[in-house]
Scaffold this active site. Structure first.
Site, PDB file in Angstrom:
ATOM      1  N   GLU A   1       0.830  -1.204   0.000  1.00 51.00           N
ATOM      2  CA  GLU A   1       0.000   0.000   0.000  1.00 51.00           C
ATOM      3  C   GLU A   1       0.867   1.257   0.000  1.00 51.00           C
ATOM      4  O   GLU A   1       1.836   1.367   0.741  1.00 51.00           O
ATOM      5  CB  GLU A   1      -0.897  -0.014   1.241  1.00 51.00           C
TER       6      GLU A   1
ATOM      7  N   LYS B   1     -10.172   1.594  -1.726  1.00 52.50           N
ATOM      8  CA  LYS B   1     -10.261   1.104  -0.349  1.00 52.50           C
ATOM      9  C   LYS B   1     -11.612   1.462   0.264  1.00 52.50           C
ATOM     10  O   LYS B   1     -12.038   2.624   0.236  1.00 52.50           O
ATOM     11  CB  LYS B   1      -9.116   1.715   0.459  1.00 52.50           C
TER      12      LYS B   1
ATOM     13  N   CYS C   1      -5.370  -3.018   3.010  1.00 50.63           N
ATOM     14  CA  CYS C   1      -4.997  -2.769   4.401  1.00 50.63           C
ATOM     15  C   CYS C   1      -6.150  -2.906   5.394  1.00 50.63           C
ATOM     16  O   CYS C   1      -6.511  -4.014   5.750  1.00 50.63           O
ATOM     17  CB  CYS C   1      -4.295  -1.426   4.520  1.00 50.63           C
TER      18      CYS C   1
END
Length: 299
Positions: A44, A117, A158
């Site tokens: 990331e 995300k 993440c």
């Protein structure tokens, strides 16, 4: 789709200097491709330092559009090296609208998909809600795998890694693998036993997604100490620990806390075998799960 897939993960340090950070990424990509990797996963926000330790509106200048210079460089590498490449962008979608976006480039085809995300943290040292707008489940296709020449990639980012719902939805949509580019570490002043608990939990939850869904899991994390520019905290020690596990959660390879290039053969046919013995998808009680869409079940 190949039965066995040679995957590569780049675990690296990163800096505010994009040129330096991307050069480090490119070196890892080239090294893994030279060893036969056909799918390479980057961590990331690999093109910059982890800038979310503080809230600074000048840092929005780091963002780029989906077809900006960083994306063009990654697309060119995927084409030159004949690989599927998963990179990470701080995306400028419009004025005042920014995303943390993972992007997939497939050999000569260029960009074949992206994932914005969905779960955005807001914790000391991880002030991501200041910078990132969550992906839109409808406009961005939500938890939808990305079709590539090496299979359907269930790509998450993440903080998404802590949510079994995200992994499950990717599996239900036909993902062949789950991929997590991450940027996670601990505060240097944490006690050693607390650091170990945090890292163990992080590894365990992602391995459990492999078990619960009968899928291989790829996780690429960053390494190195990054100071807090504001000086309000001691910064973050990113713990690395990138790994690949199989559909029963079995570790196939894992890095330590230093820069590393992981190269792993993943047998994609095992998912079918494992799901026949552990048929979790068959036995789900979908008639009884309505309340999962509630924030909490008040009684």
């Amino acid at each position: 789709m190949p039965a066995t897939l040679k995957v590569g993960l780049v675990q690296q340090a990163a800096w505010p200097d994009k040129a330096r950070s991307l050069a480090e990424s490119e070196a890892g990509i080239r090294a893994l491709a030279a060893q036969g990797a056909t799918l390479v996963l980057l961590q990331e926000l690999h093109a910059t330092h982890y800038f979310c330790q503080t809230e600074d509106d000048t840092l929005f200048d780091l963002a780029e559009p989906l077809d900006g210079p960083s994306a063009q460089r990654l697309a060119a590498l995927a084409a030159e090296l004949d690989i599927v490449l998963v990179g990470s962008l701080f995306e400028r979608r419009a004025a005042g609208l920014y995303h943390n976006t993972a992007v997939v480039f497939d050999r000569q085809q260029g960009r074949v998909g992206y994932y914005r995300k969905m779960h955005i943290p807001d914790d000391p040292g991880f002030y991501e809600k200041f910078y990132f707008t969550p992906g839109d489940a409808e406009a961005d296709a939500g938890f939808e795998p990305i079709d590539t020449s090496v299979g359907r990639l269930g790509l998450l980012v993440c903080w998404d890694q802590w949510y079994p719902e995200a992994a499950r939805l990717m599996a239900l949509a036909g993902a062949d693998l789950l991929l997590y580019p991450t940027a996670i570490g601990w505060t240097p002043t944490d006690a050693p036993e607390e650091k170990q608990r945090q890292k163990d939990a992080w590894t365990l939850i992602q391995r459990s997604h492999g078990v619960a869904n009968g899928l291989p899991v790829l996780v690429a994390n960053r390494v190195g100490h990054e100071p807090d520019p504001s000086g309000a905290s001691p910064g973050i020690d990113f713990w690395g620990g990138s790994f690949v596990c199989g559909p029963q959660g079995e570790l196939l390879a894992q890095a330590d806390d230093a820069p590393a290039h992981l190269l792993v053969d993943v047998d994609l046919s095992r998912s079918e075998q494992v799901r026949r013995v552990w048929p979790y998808l068959r036995d789900r009680r979908i008639d009884a799960y309505d309340e999962l869409t509630k924030r909490y079940r008040d009684r």
